[in-house]
Design an enzyme around this catalytic site. Structure first.
Site: not given
Length: 260
Positions: A98, A213, A241
């Site tokens: 991320s 996601d 995610h």
């Protein structure tokens, strides 16, 4: 083994170093607003396969110092450089998740990939992060009810079922960060763009992204794959995610296979 590394005068970041005698080294860079603990299910497995696994907490997060400033990609990339230099790491793999993936991209561009031979981007918040609308809501929630904001992030993070105990653990991880650092990273994710950095990555790159996601759309992984030379994209069909947990066996196997 846990210890601290000075990254600038008065600022230390926490480093978890498992199996220092391992044959190959993976430096894990966590996502917002978490810590190195998010990679527990990699640290449980990969060191036993002979890998040295290093997880650091960014400044402002986890066990690291929490200064009032320094929450932009250049400074965070410089912190990574300080750790790599202090530990004299060479020929390593960086695995960034991320926002950690965004920091890894900036590191590769800003420091010419110093010490890094392979790159893994996991649901990377790149080349862009949050929209202005998303950032505004997250900032408002952070300044008014940060625990509720973190709970909301936890609730949208995963595609597969998580137990209430796992949710609590994940939630508490987010609360370890300072409020000001949590907010500052939201601004960074809103304002910074990594488009110019992508052409400066010249090492084999594995892009892992959950197709479900809800935080960073899968289309952004496709864009990274198109822009980064020597990259390959592996969709994770049952992940949101968090493929490092949702499909952890596949994730760990793929990571080990890619590194060799």
């Amino acid at each position: 083994m846990g210890y601290y590394v000075n990254v600038e005068p008065g600022v230390k970041v926490y480093v978890e170093d498992v199996n220092p005698g391992g044959n190959k080294t993976i430096l894990f860079i966590h996502g917002w607003p978490l810590s190195h603990k998010q990679f527990e299910y990699q640290f449980d497995v990969l060191p036993a396969l002979g890998y040295r696994c290093i997880g650091l907490d960014w400044r402002g997060f986890g066990k690291s110092d929490k200064p009032i400033d320094g929450y932009h990609y250049d400074r965070l990339a410089d912190d990574i450089k300080a750790v790599i230099s202090a530990l004299q790491l060479h020929n390593i793999t960086i695995a960034g998740h991320s926002t950690g993936g965004a920091i890894a991209i900036r590191y590769m561009a800003r420091h010419h990939g110093y010490g890094v031979s392979k790159l893994v981007l996991i649901d990377a918040a790149a080349p862009t992060g949050f929209t202005a609308v998303t950032a505004k809501k997250l900032l408002t929630d952070t300044y008014n009810d940060r625990p509720q904001m973190i709970q909301g992030v936890t609730d949208t993070f995963f595609f597969q079922y998580i137990s209430s105990r796992f949710s609590d653990w994940f939630f508490q991880m987010g609360l370890e960060a300072a409020g000001w650092s949590t907010a500052a990273i939201i601004v960074t994710l809103r304002d910074e763009n990594l488009q110019p950095d992508l052409d400066k990555i010249h090492v084999p790159t594995l892009i892992i992204h959950g197709i479900h996601d809800q935080v960073i759309p899968f289309a952004q992984a496709q864009e990274l794959n198109n822009r980064i030379k020597y990259s390959q994209l592996v969709p994770f069909e049952y992940s949101g995610h968090g493929p490092f947990w949702e499909e952890r066996n596949k994730f760990n196997h793929l990571l080990a296979q890619f590194i060799g």
